[in-house]
Design a protein around this motif. Structure first.
Motif, PDB file in Angstrom:
ATOM      1  N   HIS A  87       0.873  -1.177   0.000  1.00 41.28           N
ATOM      2  CA  HIS A  87       0.000   0.000   0.000  1.00 41.28           C
ATOM      3  C   HIS A  87       0.908   1.225   0.000  1.00 41.28           C
ATOM      4  O   HIS A  87       1.285   1.733   1.062  1.00 41.28           O
ATOM      5  N   LEU A  88       1.270   1.695  -1.179  1.00 38.71           N
ATOM      6  CA  LEU A  88       2.190   2.819  -1.275  1.00 38.71           C
ATOM      7  C   LEU A  88       1.602   4.103  -0.697  1.00 38.71           C
ATOM      8  O   LEU A  88       2.350   5.017  -0.324  1.00 38.71           O
ATOM      9  N   THR A 129       5.622  -4.099  -7.890  1.00 35.39           N
ATOM     10  CA  THR A 129       4.791  -4.051  -6.689  1.00 35.39           C
ATOM     11  C   THR A 129       3.327  -4.193  -7.077  1.00 35.39           C
ATOM     12  O   THR A 129       2.845  -3.484  -7.964  1.00 35.39           O
ATOM     13  N   ASP A 131       0.036  -3.213  -5.750  1.00 32.19           N
ATOM     14  CA  ASP A 131      -0.456  -2.263  -4.757  1.00 32.19           C
ATOM     15  C   ASP A 131      -1.955  -2.475  -4.597  1.00 32.19           C
ATOM     16  O   ASP A 131      -2.733  -2.169  -5.496  1.00 32.19           O
ATOM     17  N   ASP A 141      -3.263   5.970  -7.469  1.00 31.94           N
ATOM     18  CA  ASP A 141      -2.271   4.960  -7.855  1.00 31.94           C
ATOM     19  C   ASP A 141      -2.154   4.838  -9.363  1.00 31.94           C
ATOM     20  O   ASP A 141      -1.081   4.527  -9.888  1.00 31.94           O
ATOM     21  N   LEU A 158       4.137  -1.161 -11.489  1.00 41.58           N
ATOM     22  CA  LEU A 158       3.002  -1.261 -10.577  1.00 41.58           C
ATOM     23  C   LEU A 158       1.847  -2.048 -11.179  1.00 41.58           C
ATOM     24  O   LEU A 158       1.526  -1.898 -12.358  1.00 41.58           O
ATOM     25  N   HIS A 343       8.033   1.225   4.078  1.00 39.04           N
ATOM     26  CA  HIS A 343       8.440   0.887   2.720  1.00 39.04           C
ATOM     27  C   HIS A 343       9.968   0.824   2.663  1.00 39.04           C
ATOM     28  O   HIS A 343      10.664   1.607   3.301  1.00 39.04           O
TER      29      HIS A 343
END
Length: 419
Positions: A87-88, A129, A131, A141, A158, A343
């Protein structure tokens, strides 16, 4: 006419240079190569990168003239790792509680922080990643992914889930006057028609993966309970699959997991209350399991846990479920729910998996070719000719000691050295 001739000549002179331009070639010479599929590293192997792809792998490669060579003595070259559950747009809960992040942090601040988190993640050796939800940050995102892909800001490749989808009344933030409209951390839906509309709307907005919550707690202090009905999960999964998207499901309870399995989802996240029978059913359907052990441990530390020899009930439960999944032969996804913790420390999930009984080589496979298979990524996850040159080098041998993953010495994404 003279001006036209000069323009035509300039164009003609420029074309051969463009047409004959050769992609950048780089030869990587580590002490050994872990290829992402074979548990044993290959000493003496080299990797030739041409453009953004791997051109050749093996010992004593024939190298074209003009190839750049990068020597990596004492280092193991391996595929760039794939974060399976991140979860950026979140940062550690001991810095700011989840409710406050969702309700009070400006979207611009959250997006800038997410961009920084993406860069940190890439430099930690995670070149892809997944996400799984912006947690109240809408479709930001999708914009972050575009910014990374265009070279505007550095970060991993992503796979984004945008808002995620929850049952009406089952998510948060909570605790306000009844009837007051409160911004939610995910998109609410109720009924087959509305959940299908939500799935299609998120895909239209840019979702690569659809994230559903099969269970959650309706009120603070209550246990998690199933939320979406079987018909709702079936319809949502079918709509996502029809559009070529994978489906990830948050499911803590055994019943939530059973419904997700029956719907034919691609991955199940958390699974703390999973039983041997549930995991056997997952294995039969080849549904991957992301245990998110590191998140459970981080939350327990925030609540005061300090003794690693005596884990709290929540940590013990998640470890028991993980072992049951391994025993059943469930494909294991490496995903730590990073954002709950810092992160860049993504590999803490890998260390937690090893501490819970998974062999280091199997942990590495889960984080590379295993996640690539679970997410249907056929162009990465292994050191193999023709795949993307998403590669990292670590000091030491991570197949024997996972702490080597904290000693990243080279990160390459698409043939370009980014660290």
């Amino acid at each position: 006419m003279k001006a036209l001739f000069i323009i035509a000549l300039a164009i003609a002179l420029s074309l051969p240079a463009t047409a004959n331009a050769q992609p950048q070639r780089t030869l990587l010479r580590p002490a050994a190569v872990f290829d992402g599929t074979d548990p044993a590293p290959h000493p003496g192997w080299q990797v030739l990168v041409e453009g953004e792809r791997i051109a050749a792998v093996g010992p004593n490669l024939s190298v074209p003239a003009g190839t750049q060579t990068i020597d990596l003595p004492g280092q193991t070259l391996m595929p760039g790792m794939i974060e399976g559950h991140g979860h950026l747009f979140l940062h550690p809960y001991n810095e700011t509680p989840w409710d406050d992040q969702v309700l009070h942090e400006p979207l611009a601040v959250r997006t800038i922080r997410a961009a920084k988190a993406a860069e940190i993640t890439l430099k930690a050796g995670f070149t892809t990643t997944r996400d799984l939800g912006t947690e109240g940050a809408g479709y930001a995102d999708v914009g972050l992914k575009k910014a990374i892909d265009s070279g505007l800001t550095p970060g991993p490749r992503l796979l984004v889930a945008t808002r995620a989808i929850v049952a009406q009344g089952a998510y948060g933030p909570k605790g306000f006057e009844p009837g007051v409209i409160v911004p939610q951390g995910a998109e609410e839906a109720s009924g087959v028609e509305r959940i299908v509309r939500a799935v299609r709307g998120q895909i239209a907005a840019g979702a690569d993966v659809v994230k559903l919550y099969a269970d959650y707690h309706y009120r603070p202090g209550e246990p998690s309970l199933p939320t979406f009905s079987q018909a709702e999960l079936d319809a949502a999964t079918a709509a996502a699959h029809d559009a070529g998207r994978t489906v990830a499901v948050h499911a803590v309870t055994a019943e939530g997991m059973r419904r997700a399995i029956a719907a034919g989802v691609d991955t199940i996240e958390h699974g703390d209350e999973g039983t041997p029978a549930v995991f056997k059913a997952m294995a039969a359907r080849h549904i991957a399991f992301c245990p998110t052990l590191a998140a459970s441990e981080a939350i327990s530390r925030y609540r005061g846990w300090t003794d690693p020899e005596h884990p709290p009930a929540a940590v013990a439960e998640s470890r028991t479920a993980f072992r049951a999944a391994m025993a059943a032969g469930v494909p294991i996804c490496m995903g730590g729910d990073v954002g709950v913790f810092a992160h860049g420390d993504n590999a803490s999930e890998m260390r937690a998996m090893a501490a819970a009984g998974m062999a280091p080589t199997q942990v590495l496979i889960a984080a590379t070719s295993g996640n690539a298979a679970a997410f249907h990524l056929t162009d990465r996850g292994a050191v193999r000719t023709g795949l993307l040159a998403d590669l990292i080098a670590v000091e030491g041998d991570p197949t024997r000691d996972l702490t080597a993953l904290t000693r990243i010495r080279l990160v390459m994404k698409g043939g370009a050295v980014v660290r």
